[in-house]
Write an enzyme that holds these catalytic residues in place. Sequence first.
Site, PDB file in Angstrom:
ATOM      1  N   PRO A 161      50.084  53.790  42.099  1.00 36.34           N
ATOM      2  CA  PRO A 161      51.462  54.303  41.986  1.00 36.34           C
ATOM      3  C   PRO A 161      51.705  55.509  42.886  1.00 36.34           C
ATOM      4  O   PRO A 161      52.851  55.871  43.142  1.00 36.34           O
ATOM      5  CB  PRO A 161      51.587  54.700  40.507  1.00 36.34           C
ATOM      6  CG  PRO A 161      50.447  54.064  39.811  1.00 36.34           C
ATOM      7  CD  PRO A 161      49.364  53.840  40.828  1.00 36.34           C
ATOM      8  N   GLU A 177      41.770  55.216  34.739  1.00 36.49           N
ATOM      9  CA  GLU A 177      42.619  56.353  35.140  1.00 36.49           C
ATOM     10  C   GLU A 177      42.669  56.495  36.657  1.00 36.49           C
ATOM     11  O   GLU A 177      43.356  57.385  37.164  1.00 36.49           O
ATOM     12  CB  GLU A 177      42.104  57.661  34.528  1.00 36.49           C
ATOM     13  CG  GLU A 177      41.928  57.634  33.017  1.00 36.49           C
ATOM     14  CD  GLU A 177      43.157  57.106  32.293  1.00 36.49           C
ATOM     15  OE1 GLU A 177      44.268  57.572  32.603  1.00 36.49           O
ATOM     16  OE2 GLU A 177      42.999  56.222  31.430  1.00 36.49           O
ATOM     17  N   ARG A 231      53.807  34.818  53.297  1.00 34.20           N
ATOM     18  CA  ARG A 231      54.942  33.962  53.647  1.00 34.20           C
ATOM     19  C   ARG A 231      55.558  34.329  54.998  1.00 34.20           C
ATOM     20  O   ARG A 231      56.365  33.576  55.542  1.00 34.20           O
ATOM     21  CB  ARG A 231      55.990  33.942  52.527  1.00 34.20           C
ATOM     22  CG  ARG A 231      56.650  35.255  52.264  1.00 34.20           C
ATOM     23  CD  ARG A 231      57.625  35.187  51.103  1.00 34.20           C
ATOM     24  NE  ARG A 231      58.836  34.418  51.410  1.00 34.20           N
ATOM     25  CZ  ARG A 231      59.795  34.845  52.220  1.00 34.20           C
ATOM     26  NH1 ARG A 231      59.689  36.006  52.818  1.00 34.20           N
ATOM     27  NH2 ARG A 231      60.860  34.106  52.431  1.00 34.20           N
ATOM     28  N   ASP A 241      64.473  37.076  56.769  1.00 31.42           N
ATOM     29  CA  ASP A 241      63.920  38.208  56.038  1.00 31.42           C
ATOM     30  C   ASP A 241      64.477  39.529  56.538  1.00 31.42           C
ATOM     31  O   ASP A 241      64.808  40.393  55.743  1.00 31.42           O
ATOM     32  CB  ASP A 241      62.392  38.230  56.147  1.00 31.42           C
ATOM     33  CG  ASP A 241      61.771  37.150  55.289  1.00 31.42           C
ATOM     34  OD1 ASP A 241      62.419  36.720  54.319  1.00 31.42           O
ATOM     35  OD2 ASP A 241      60.653  36.745  55.602  1.00 31.42           O
TER      36      ASP A 241
HETATM   37  N1  4GX Z   1      51.609  49.714  42.360  1.00 34.90           N
HETATM   38  N2  4GX Z   1      48.448  50.682  39.026  1.00 34.90           N
HETATM   39  C1  4GX Z   1      46.203  51.217  39.898  1.00 34.90           C
HETATM   40  C2  4GX Z   1      44.643  52.569  38.576  1.00 34.90           C
HETATM   41  C3  4GX Z   1      44.741  53.708  39.526  1.00 34.90           C
HETATM   42  C4  4GX Z   1      45.345  54.919  39.163  1.00 34.90           C
HETATM   43  C5  4GX Z   1      45.395  55.939  40.077  1.00 34.90           C
HETATM   44  C6  4GX Z   1      44.278  54.529  41.626  1.00 34.90           C
HETATM   45  C7  4GX Z   1      44.835  55.748  41.303  1.00 34.90           C
HETATM   46  C8  4GX Z   1      50.262  50.164  40.689  1.00 34.90           C
HETATM   47  C9  4GX Z   1      51.597  50.130  41.112  1.00 34.90           C
HETATM   48  C10 4GX Z   1      49.789  50.578  39.359  1.00 34.90           C
HETATM   49  C11 4GX Z   1      48.071  51.244  37.727  1.00 34.90           C
HETATM   50  C12 4GX Z   1      47.329  50.204  39.817  1.00 34.90           C
HETATM   51  C13 4GX Z   1      46.947  52.241  37.852  1.00 34.90           C
HETATM   52  N3  4GX Z   1      44.222  53.524  40.743  1.00 34.90           N
HETATM   53  N4  4GX Z   1      49.533  49.775  41.724  1.00 34.90           N
HETATM   54  N5  4GX Z   1      45.822  51.679  38.570  1.00 34.90           N
HETATM   55  N6  4GX Z   1      52.677  50.464  40.401  1.00 34.90           N
HETATM   56  O1  4GX Z   1      50.617  50.853  38.527  1.00 34.90           O
HETATM   57  O2  4GX Z   1      50.342  49.502  42.745  1.00 34.90           O
END
Ligand code: 4GX
Length: 252
Positions: free
Chosen positions: A88, A115, A153, A168
Site C-alpha cells: 500500500p 505486517e 492483455r 486503452d
Molecule cells: N496494493 N497489501 C502487502 C504486506 C505488506 C505491508 C507493508 C509490504 C509492506 C496491497 C495493496 C496491500 C497488504 C499487500 C499488506 N507488505 N498491495 N501486505 N493495496 O494492501 O498492493
Amino acid sequence: MKFDILTLFPKMFSSPFEESILGKAVVKGLIQIRTINIRDFALDKHQVVDDAPYGGGQGMVMKGEPIARAIEWIRSENPSVWTIFLTPQGKRFNQRIAQELAGHSHLVLLCGRYEGIDERVRELFADEEISIGDYVLTGGELAAMVLIDAVSRLLPGVLGSDRSAEEDSFFLSLLEYPQYTRPSNFRGMEVPEVLLSGNHAAISRWRRAEALRRTWMRRPDLLEKASLSIEDRELLEEIIERDPGEKAGDGI
Ligand code: 4GX
C-alpha cells in the site's frame, strides 16, 4: 514476457492463469508465469520466514534473508529483471504504469504478508513499489494477479486481434459507451434505435456522446485530462445543458 512471483502461497496463483484469455496466452507461450515459494529459500531446519518486529508491537515481519536469496537466485539467471514490491506504500497502479511495465521482458513480483517486509530488503532489492489501491489486503498475492492481468492483455497477441492498445489509451481519458446485444427487447427495455439503424456515422456519434456523458456524470476528473475535439466540446455542452443536475456527487 516472464513473470516470477515470490510468495508464501504459490497455490493461490494456479487457477487465475489457467482460464480464459490469460490461460491461452500461457499455452501460446506469450506469457510465462512462475511461482517461487519464499520458504524454499529459508536456510534453517524449520524454514522460518517471519519474526517479531524489533521495537515490539503487533504481528510478524517477513525476514530479509529468504527473500534476498530468492531474488539473488532469479537475478543470477537474468541480471536485468525488474523487481516490484506490492505494498500500500507504493505508487498507485494505473493504465499508464501497466503500459510501462509491458515494455519489460521479465518482472519479479514480491508478495508480502503479515505486517510487511524487513525495510532493508526493500532498500536493497526493490526497483519499484506499487499499490493497486487505497485499501488493505491480507497479502500482495491478489495485487500481483491484478498487475499481471492488466499488463498481460497489453502484450502483442494476448487479446485475439491487435485492437485495444489504442482503445486503452482512449480509456485513460474517457469511460466506455454502453453495450447491447440480442434480444432487441429485454424485459420491456429497447436497444437505442440508432444502434439498429445501420448508419455507422450516426452510431459513432452516439457512442462518443454516451462516452462523454458517462465520463461527465461519473468521472468528471478524467475530462480535465482528456483531449477533446471541437465536436466533443459541442456534444458535452449539450449534455451538460440537458442534465446539469445528474452528475455524480451532485445527488444521484
Ligand atoms: N496494493 N497489501 C502487502 C504486506 C505488506 C505491508 C507493508 C509490504 C509492506 C496491497 C495493496 C496491500 C497488504 C499487500 C499488506 N507488505 N498491495 N501486505 N493495496 O494492501 O498492493
